[in-house]
Design a protein around this motif. Structure first.
Motif, PDB file in Angstrom:
ATOM      1  N   ASP A 190       0.855  -1.173   0.000  1.00  0.00           N
ATOM      2  CA  ASP A 190       0.000   0.000   0.000  1.00  0.00           C
ATOM      3  C   ASP A 190       0.901   1.236   0.000  1.00  0.00           C
ATOM      4  O   ASP A 190       1.590   1.509   0.974  1.00  0.00           O
ATOM      5  CB  ASP A 190      -0.902  -0.041   1.220  1.00  0.00           C
ATOM      6  CG  ASP A 190      -1.923   1.082   1.232  1.00  0.00           C
ATOM      7  OD1 ASP A 190      -1.978   1.873   0.275  1.00  0.00           O
ATOM      8  OD2 ASP A 190      -2.677   1.149   2.197  1.00  0.00           O
ATOM      9  N   THR A 191       0.904   1.963  -1.099  1.00  0.00           N
ATOM     10  CA  THR A 191       1.801   3.115  -1.223  1.00  0.00           C
ATOM     11  C   THR A 191       1.070   4.445  -1.142  1.00  0.00           C
ATOM     12  O   THR A 191       1.666   5.491  -1.363  1.00  0.00           O
ATOM     13  CB  THR A 191       2.603   3.037  -2.535  1.00  0.00           C
ATOM     14  OG1 THR A 191       1.692   3.043  -3.634  1.00  0.00           O
ATOM     15  CG2 THR A 191       3.454   1.788  -2.572  1.00  0.00           C
ATOM     16  N   GLN A 192      -0.200   4.424  -0.851  1.00  0.00           N
ATOM     17  CA  GLN A 192      -1.026   5.597  -0.578  1.00  0.00           C
ATOM     18  C   GLN A 192      -0.844   6.727  -1.593  1.00  0.00           C
ATOM     19  O   GLN A 192      -0.435   7.824  -1.269  1.00  0.00           O
ATOM     20  CB  GLN A 192      -0.784   6.089   0.840  1.00  0.00           C
ATOM     21  CG  GLN A 192      -1.152   5.042   1.857  1.00  0.00           C
ATOM     22  CD  GLN A 192      -1.181   5.557   3.269  1.00  0.00           C
ATOM     23  OE1 GLN A 192      -0.607   6.578   3.586  1.00  0.00           O
ATOM     24  NE2 GLN A 192      -1.853   4.836   4.131  1.00  0.00           N
ATOM     25  N   GLY A 193      -1.152   6.415  -2.853  1.00  0.00           N
ATOM     26  CA  GLY A 193      -1.125   7.423  -3.902  1.00  0.00           C
ATOM     27  C   GLY A 193       0.159   7.483  -4.693  1.00  0.00           C
ATOM     28  O   GLY A 193       0.249   8.218  -5.675  1.00  0.00           O
ATOM     29  N   TYR A 194       1.167   6.704  -4.301  1.00  0.00           N
ATOM     30  CA  TYR A 194       2.458   6.724  -4.999  1.00  0.00           C
ATOM     31  C   TYR A 194       2.674   5.483  -5.863  1.00  0.00           C
ATOM     32  O   TYR A 194       3.805   5.124  -6.171  1.00  0.00           O
ATOM     33  CB  TYR A 194       3.597   6.864  -3.983  1.00  0.00           C
ATOM     34  CG  TYR A 194       3.636   8.235  -3.367  1.00  0.00           C
ATOM     35  CD1 TYR A 194       4.236   9.298  -4.034  1.00  0.00           C
ATOM     36  CD2 TYR A 194       3.054   8.481  -2.127  1.00  0.00           C
ATOM     37  CE1 TYR A 194       4.270  10.568  -3.478  1.00  0.00           C
ATOM     38  CE2 TYR A 194       3.075   9.739  -1.562  1.00  0.00           C
ATOM     39  CZ  TYR A 194       3.689  10.782  -2.242  1.00  0.00           C
ATOM     40  OH  TYR A 194       3.706  12.035  -1.693  1.00  0.00           O
ATOM     41  N   GLU A 195       1.590   4.842  -6.271  1.00  0.00           N
ATOM     42  CA  GLU A 195       1.704   3.618  -7.071  1.00  0.00           C
ATOM     43  C   GLU A 195       2.485   3.860  -8.361  1.00  0.00           C
ATOM     44  O   GLU A 195       3.329   3.047  -8.746  1.00  0.00           O
ATOM     45  CB  GLU A 195       0.323   3.053  -7.392  1.00  0.00           C
ATOM     46  CG  GLU A 195      -0.407   2.461  -6.199  1.00  0.00           C
ATOM     47  CD  GLU A 195      -1.071   3.492  -5.305  1.00  0.00           C
ATOM     48  OE1 GLU A 195      -1.484   3.105  -4.202  1.00  0.00           O
ATOM     49  OE2 GLU A 195      -1.169   4.671  -5.690  1.00  0.00           O
ATOM     50  N   MET A 196       2.229   4.978  -9.038  1.00  0.00           N
ATOM     51  CA  MET A 196       2.904   5.252 -10.298  1.00  0.00           C
ATOM     52  C   MET A 196       4.412   5.393 -10.091  1.00  0.00           C
ATOM     53  O   MET A 196       5.201   4.844 -10.863  1.00  0.00           O
ATOM     54  CB  MET A 196       2.346   6.519 -10.950  1.00  0.00           C
ATOM     55  CG  MET A 196       2.934   6.805 -12.321  1.00  0.00           C
ATOM     56  SD  MET A 196       2.388   5.645 -13.594  1.00  0.00           S
ATOM     57  CE  MET A 196       0.817   6.370 -14.020  1.00  0.00           C
ATOM     58  N   GLU A 197       4.815   6.103  -9.045  1.00  0.00           N
ATOM     59  CA  GLU A 197       6.237   6.270  -8.768  1.00  0.00           C
ATOM     60  C   GLU A 197       6.906   4.932  -8.466  1.00  0.00           C
ATOM     61  O   GLU A 197       8.018   4.662  -8.908  1.00  0.00           O
ATOM     62  CB  GLU A 197       6.452   7.251  -7.607  1.00  0.00           C
ATOM     63  CG  GLU A 197       6.187   8.688  -7.960  1.00  0.00           C
ATOM     64  CD  GLU A 197       4.713   9.083  -7.907  1.00  0.00           C
ATOM     65  OE1 GLU A 197       3.851   8.220  -7.604  1.00  0.00           O
ATOM     66  OE2 GLU A 197       4.426  10.256  -8.188  1.00  0.00           O
ATOM     67  N   VAL A 198       6.216   4.093  -7.717  1.00  0.00           N
ATOM     68  CA  VAL A 198       6.759   2.769  -7.401  1.00  0.00           C
ATOM     69  C   VAL A 198       6.902   1.944  -8.674  1.00  0.00           C
ATOM     70  O   VAL A 198       7.941   1.312  -8.906  1.00  0.00           O
ATOM     71  CB  VAL A 198       5.868   2.044  -6.363  1.00  0.00           C
ATOM     72  CG1 VAL A 198       6.288   0.589  -6.216  1.00  0.00           C
ATOM     73  CG2 VAL A 198       5.918   2.759  -5.026  1.00  0.00           C
ATOM     74  N   LEU A 199       5.885   1.959  -9.516  1.00  0.00           N
ATOM     75  CA  LEU A 199       5.950   1.198 -10.766  1.00  0.00           C
ATOM     76  C   LEU A 199       7.065   1.697 -11.678  1.00  0.00           C
ATOM     77  O   LEU A 199       7.791   0.910 -12.273  1.00  0.00           O
ATOM     78  CB  LEU A 199       4.602   1.253 -11.489  1.00  0.00           C
ATOM     79  CG  LEU A 199       3.479   0.475 -10.825  1.00  0.00           C
ATOM     80  CD1 LEU A 199       2.141   0.847 -11.448  1.00  0.00           C
ATOM     81  CD2 LEU A 199       3.722  -1.024 -10.916  1.00  0.00           C
ATOM     82  N   LYS A 200       7.216   3.001 -11.780  1.00  0.00           N
ATOM     83  CA  LYS A 200       8.290   3.563 -12.613  1.00  0.00           C
ATOM     84  C   LYS A 200       9.661   3.196 -12.059  1.00  0.00           C
ATOM     85  O   LYS A 200      10.574   2.879 -12.810  1.00  0.00           O
ATOM     86  CB  LYS A 200       8.144   5.075 -12.721  1.00  0.00           C
ATOM     87  CG  LYS A 200       6.988   5.489 -13.620  1.00  0.00           C
ATOM     88  CD  LYS A 200       6.866   6.995 -13.703  1.00  0.00           C
ATOM     89  CE  LYS A 200       5.745   7.403 -14.643  1.00  0.00           C
ATOM     90  NZ  LYS A 200       5.579   8.870 -14.704  1.00  0.00           N
ATOM     91  N   GLY A 201       9.791   3.207 -10.745  1.00  0.00           N
ATOM     92  CA  GLY A 201      11.055   2.838 -10.114  1.00  0.00           C
ATOM     93  C   GLY A 201      11.366   1.358 -10.198  1.00  0.00           C
ATOM     94  O   GLY A 201      12.511   0.946 -10.038  1.00  0.00           O
ATOM     95  N   ALA A 202      10.345   0.563 -10.468  1.00  0.00           N
ATOM     96  CA  ALA A 202      10.516  -0.894 -10.528  1.00  0.00           C
ATOM     97  C   ALA A 202      10.550  -1.413 -11.961  1.00  0.00           C
ATOM     98  O   ALA A 202      10.356  -2.604 -12.185  1.00  0.00           O
ATOM     99  CB  ALA A 202       9.389  -1.571  -9.761  1.00  0.00           C
ATOM    100  N   SER A 203      10.831  -0.562 -12.929  1.00  0.00           N
ATOM    101  CA  SER A 203      10.747  -0.987 -14.334  1.00  0.00           C
ATOM    102  C   SER A 203      11.643  -2.180 -14.641  1.00  0.00           C
ATOM    103  O   SER A 203      11.251  -3.067 -15.395  1.00  0.00           O
ATOM    104  CB  SER A 203      11.048   0.177 -15.279  1.00  0.00           C
ATOM    105  OG  SER A 203      12.349   0.673 -15.060  1.00  0.00           O
ATOM    106  N   ASN A 204      12.842  -2.249 -14.075  1.00  0.00           N
ATOM    107  CA  ASN A 204      13.715  -3.408 -14.312  1.00  0.00           C
ATOM    108  C   ASN A 204      13.143  -4.670 -13.688  1.00  0.00           C
ATOM    109  O   ASN A 204      13.183  -5.745 -14.285  1.00  0.00           O
ATOM    110  CB  ASN A 204      15.125  -3.146 -13.786  1.00  0.00           C
ATOM    111  CG  ASN A 204      15.880  -2.184 -14.664  1.00  0.00           C
ATOM    112  OD1 ASN A 204      15.606  -2.047 -15.858  1.00  0.00           O
ATOM    113  ND2 ASN A 204      16.842  -1.492 -14.080  1.00  0.00           N
ATOM    114  N   THR A 205      12.593  -4.556 -12.504  1.00  0.00           N
ATOM    115  CA  THR A 205      11.984  -5.702 -11.830  1.00  0.00           C
ATOM    116  C   THR A 205      10.751  -6.177 -12.588  1.00  0.00           C
ATOM    117  O   THR A 205      10.525  -7.381 -12.737  1.00  0.00           O
ATOM    118  CB  THR A 205      11.610  -5.336 -10.381  1.00  0.00           C
ATOM    119  OG1 THR A 205      12.793  -4.944  -9.693  1.00  0.00           O
ATOM    120  CG2 THR A 205      10.958  -6.500  -9.666  1.00  0.00           C
ATOM    121  N   LEU A 206       9.960  -5.231 -13.092  1.00  0.00           N
ATOM    122  CA  LEU A 206       8.742  -5.604 -13.823  1.00  0.00           C
ATOM    123  C   LEU A 206       9.051  -6.396 -15.088  1.00  0.00           C
ATOM    124  O   LEU A 206       8.230  -7.204 -15.522  1.00  0.00           O
ATOM    125  CB  LEU A 206       7.932  -4.359 -14.168  1.00  0.00           C
ATOM    126  CG  LEU A 206       7.276  -3.649 -12.988  1.00  0.00           C
ATOM    127  CD1 LEU A 206       6.570  -2.381 -13.472  1.00  0.00           C
ATOM    128  CD2 LEU A 206       6.310  -4.554 -12.263  1.00  0.00           C
TER     129      LEU A 206
END
Length: 78
Positions: A1-17
């Motif tokens: 639960d990132t409370q509104g920061y989902e997009m930032e987390v996803l962008k930061g995880a691009s290599n993991t994704l």
């Protein structure tokens, strides 16, 4: 639960994704946090990462109106 920061987390995880076969993301239908992207932008970003929506789990609702405010979305690679 990132409370509104989902997009930032996803962008930061691009290599993991790139190596993930699936992800689960909490998505708000209405903005509950300042600066939060709308749900369409979030879903489109996830689709651009190569994932397709497979399942939606209802989440948080407004107790007065019963309007769904958030849901968990499960995505998998095709």
């Amino acid at each position: 639960d990132t409370q509104g920061y989902e997009m930032e987390v996803l962008k930061g995880a691009s290599n993991t994704l790139k190596t993930a076969s699936g992800i689960k993301v909490e998505i708000s239908i209405v903005a509950l946090y300042d600066g939060q992207p709308d749900y369409i932008s979030l879903i489109n970003h996830i689709r651009q990462e190569g994932f397709s929506l497979w399942f939606i789990e209802p989440g948080f609702s407004d107790p007065k109106s019963s309007r769904l405010l958030q849901f968990d979305a499960i995505f998998f690679r095709e």
